[in-house]
Design an enzyme around this catalytic site. Structure first.
Site, PDB file in Angstrom:
ATOM      1  N   LYS A  70       0.836  -1.204   0.000  1.00  0.00           N
ATOM      2  CA  LYS A  70       0.000   0.000   0.000  1.00  0.00           C
ATOM      3  C   LYS A  70       0.878   1.264   0.000  1.00  0.00           C
ATOM      4  CE  LYS A  70      -3.751  -2.332   2.556  1.00  0.00           C
ATOM      5  NZ  LYS A  70      -4.624  -2.225   3.769  1.00  0.00           N
TER       6      LYS A  70
ATOM      7  N   TYR B 234     -12.322  -2.534  -3.079  1.00  0.00           N
ATOM      8  CA  TYR B 234     -12.807  -2.647  -1.699  1.00  0.00           C
ATOM      9  C   TYR B 234     -14.336  -2.664  -1.625  1.00  0.00           C
ATOM     10  CZ  TYR B 234      -8.190  -2.138   0.513  1.00  0.00           C
ATOM     11  OH  TYR B 234      -6.902  -2.348   0.965  1.00  0.00           O
TER      12      TYR B 234
ATOM     13  N   PHE C 201     -15.422   3.147   7.769  1.00  0.00           N
ATOM     14  CA  PHE C 201     -14.043   3.437   7.369  1.00  0.00           C
ATOM     15  C   PHE C 201     -13.853   3.431   5.858  1.00  0.00           C
ATOM     16  CE2 PHE C 201     -14.293  -1.152   8.215  1.00  0.00           C
ATOM     17  CZ  PHE C 201     -13.784  -1.689   7.044  1.00  0.00           C
TER      18      PHE C 201
ATOM     19  N   ARG D   7      -1.725 -14.518   3.739  1.00  0.00           N
ATOM     20  CA  ARG D   7      -2.482 -13.977   4.886  1.00  0.00           C
ATOM     21  C   ARG D   7      -1.720 -14.215   6.191  1.00  0.00           C
ATOM     22  NH1 ARG D   7      -6.656 -10.399   3.987  1.00  0.00           N
ATOM     23  NH2 ARG D   7      -7.124 -10.786   6.174  1.00  0.00           N
TER      24      ARG D   7
ATOM     25  N   THR E  23      -5.488  -7.968  10.383  1.00  0.00           N
ATOM     26  CA  THR E  23      -5.760  -6.608   9.907  1.00  0.00           C
ATOM     27  C   THR E  23      -5.230  -5.531  10.849  1.00  0.00           C
ATOM     28  OG1 THR E  23      -7.765  -7.514   8.919  1.00  0.00           O
ATOM     29  CG2 THR E  23      -7.622  -5.124   9.059  1.00  0.00           C
TER      30      THR E  23
ATOM     31  N   ARG F  15       2.864  -7.149   9.343  1.00  0.00           N
ATOM     32  CA  ARG F  15       2.199  -6.128  10.160  1.00  0.00           C
ATOM     33  C   ARG F  15       2.731  -6.123  11.591  1.00  0.00           C
ATOM     34  NH1 ARG F  15      -3.725  -7.467   7.449  1.00  0.00           N
ATOM     35  NH2 ARG F  15      -3.698  -5.798   5.867  1.00  0.00           N
TER      36      ARG F  15
ATOM     37  N   ASN G 208      -1.615  -0.283   7.512  1.00  0.00           N
ATOM     38  CA  ASN G 208      -1.155  -1.651   7.773  1.00  0.00           C
ATOM     39  C   ASN G 208      -0.392  -2.278   6.603  1.00  0.00           C
ATOM     40  OD1 ASN G 208      -3.296  -2.248   6.098  1.00  0.00           O
ATOM     41  ND2 ASN G 208      -4.514  -3.294   7.671  1.00  0.00           N
TER      42      ASN G 208
ATOM     43  N   HIS H 164      -1.906  -5.529   1.456  1.00  0.00           N
ATOM     44  CA  HIS H 164      -3.174  -6.198   1.165  1.00  0.00           C
ATOM     45  C   HIS H 164      -2.879  -7.584   0.638  1.00  0.00           C
ATOM     46  CE1 HIS H 164      -7.193  -7.026  -0.464  1.00  0.00           C
ATOM     47  NE2 HIS H 164      -6.540  -7.551  -1.493  1.00  0.00           N
TER      48      HIS H 164
ATOM     49  N   GLU I 165      -9.829  -9.990  -7.787  1.00  0.00           N
ATOM     50  CA  GLU I 165      -8.919  -8.860  -7.538  1.00  0.00           C
ATOM     51  C   GLU I 165      -7.783  -8.829  -8.565  1.00  0.00           C
ATOM     52  OE1 GLU I 165      -9.700  -8.830  -2.694  1.00  0.00           O
ATOM     53  OE2 GLU I 165      -7.695  -9.244  -3.473  1.00  0.00           O
TER      54      GLU I 165
HETATM   55  P1  DAT Z   1      -7.404  -6.985   5.462  1.00  0.00           P
HETATM   56  O1  DAT Z   1      -6.628  -5.851   4.842  1.00  0.00           O
HETATM   57  O2  DAT Z   1      -6.634  -7.621   6.587  1.00  0.00           O
HETATM   58  O3  DAT Z   1      -7.912  -7.992   4.468  1.00  0.00           O
HETATM   59  P2  DAT Z   1     -10.151  -6.047   5.631  1.00  0.00           P
HETATM   60  O4  DAT Z   1     -10.365  -6.644   4.274  1.00  0.00           O
HETATM   61  O5  DAT Z   1     -11.114  -6.434   6.703  1.00  0.00           O
HETATM   62  O6  DAT Z   1      -8.674  -6.338   6.172  1.00  0.00           O
HETATM   63  O7  DAT Z   1     -10.177  -4.465   5.535  1.00  0.00           O
HETATM   64  C1  DAT Z   1      -9.533  -3.819   4.452  1.00  0.00           C
HETATM   65  C2  DAT Z   1      -8.782  -2.639   4.987  1.00  0.00           C
HETATM   66  O8  DAT Z   1      -9.702  -1.694   5.527  1.00  0.00           O
HETATM   67  C3  DAT Z   1      -7.827  -2.952   6.133  1.00  0.00           C
HETATM   68  O9  DAT Z   1      -6.570  -3.390   5.682  1.00  0.00           O
HETATM   69  C4  DAT Z   1      -7.753  -1.639   6.843  1.00  0.00           C
HETATM   70  C5  DAT Z   1      -9.143  -1.066   6.668  1.00  0.00           C
HETATM   71  N1  DAT Z   1     -10.009  -1.387   7.815  1.00  0.00           N
HETATM   72  C6  DAT Z   1     -10.596  -2.565   8.092  1.00  0.00           C
HETATM   73  N2  DAT Z   1     -11.299  -2.512   9.230  1.00  0.00           N
HETATM   74  C7  DAT Z   1     -11.147  -1.247   9.681  1.00  0.00           C
HETATM   75  C8  DAT Z   1     -11.617  -0.535  10.812  1.00  0.00           C
HETATM   76  N3  DAT Z   1     -12.401  -1.118  11.726  1.00  0.00           N
HETATM   77  N4  DAT Z   1     -11.239   0.753  10.958  1.00  0.00           N
HETATM   78  C9  DAT Z   1     -10.438   1.364  10.059  1.00  0.00           C
HETATM   79  N5  DAT Z   1      -9.957   0.756   8.957  1.00  0.00           N
HETATM   80  C10 DAT Z   1     -10.303  -0.531   8.776  1.00  0.00           C
HETATM   81 MG    MG Z   2      -9.377  -7.902   3.046  1.00  0.00          MG
END
Ligand code: DAT
Ligand code: MG
Length: 150
Positions: free
Chosen positions: A9, A49, A57, A85, A91, A102, A112, A115, A126
Site C-alpha cells: 500500500k 474494496y 471506514f 495472509r 488486519t 504487520r 497496515n 493487502h 482482484e
Molecule cells: P485486510 O486488509 O486484513 O484484508 P479487511 O479486508 O477487513 O482487512 O479491511 C480492508 C482494509 O480496511 C484494512 O486493511 C484496513 C481497513 N479497515 C478494516 N477494518 C477497519 C476498521 N475497523 N477501521 C479502520 N480501517 C479498517
Molecule cells: Mg481484506
C-alpha cells in the site's frame, strides 16, 4: 497452482518497504508471476474494496489507498492465499505477532502496509482488476524442486 493478489500500500511505498515486504513473500518460496507500480484512482479503489462499501471506514480507506503509488503483485504457490495472509498478520497490527509483516513493521489498522486476497475466489476477482490474463507469467524457476516437492 493457487494465485493471490498482494498490494504494497502507499504507506509501504513511502516508507521504503517495497523490497522488504515483497522479499519476505519471495523468500517464503512464493513465485512472483505479475508485478506493476501504479496509483489507484477512486473508481478502481471502490471496486477493489467493494465488500467494505457502507462501512464507516470505507471513504477513508479509499482516500488512503489512492493517496500515492502502490505496488501490485500476483504471487503463486501452494495455498498462496493462506500463506500470504499468515505472513501478513491480522488486519490490526496491534494484534499481529512478531514475525509477520504487520507485526514487525506496522502499528495501526489504517496504515497496515499490505493487502492480500482473503480467498481464492476473491483473489481471481482482484487479480483481474490489476492485470490482464496475458500479463501473468508462466515460468519455471531452477529452484522449484527445492521449494515444492514434485
Ligand atoms: P485486510 O486488509 O486484513 O484484508 P479487511 O479486508 O477487513 O482487512 O479491511 C480492508 C482494509 O480496511 C484494512 O486493511 C484496513 C481497513 N479497515 C478494516 N477494518 C477497519 C476498521 N475497523 N477501521 C479502520 N480501517 C479498517
Ligand atoms: Mg481484506
Amino acid at each position: 497452482m493457487e494465485r493471490t493478489l498482494v498490494l504494497v500500500k502507499p504507506d509501504g511505498v513511502q516508507r521504503g518497504l517495497i523490497g522488504q515486504i515483497l522479499g519476505r513473500l519471495e523468500a517464503r518460496g512464493l513465485k512472483i508471476v505479475a508485478l506493476r507500480a501504479l496509483q489507484m484512482d477512486q473508481a478502481l479503489a471502490r471496486r477493489h474494496y467493494s465488500v467494505h462499501e457502507g462501512k464507516p471506514f470505507f471513504q477513508g480507506l479509499v482516500d488512503f489507498i489512492t493517496s500515492g503509488p502502490l505496488v501490485a503483485a500476483v504471487f503463486e504457490g501452494p495455498n498462496a492465499v493462506e500463506v500470504v495472509r499468515n505472513t501478513m498478520g491480522p488486519t490490526d497490527p496491534a494484534k499481529a505477532a512478531p514475525g509477520t509483516v504487520r507485526g514487525d513493521l506496522a502499528l495501526t489498522i489504517g496504515r497496515n502496509l499490505i493487502h492480500g486476497s482473503d480467498s481464492p475466489d476473491n483473489a481471481a476477482k482482484e487479480i483481474a482488476l490489476f492485470f490482464a490474463e496475458g500479463e501473468i507469467l508462466s515460468y519455471q524457476r531452477a529452484t522449484e524442486g527445492w521449494i515444492i516437492e514434485p
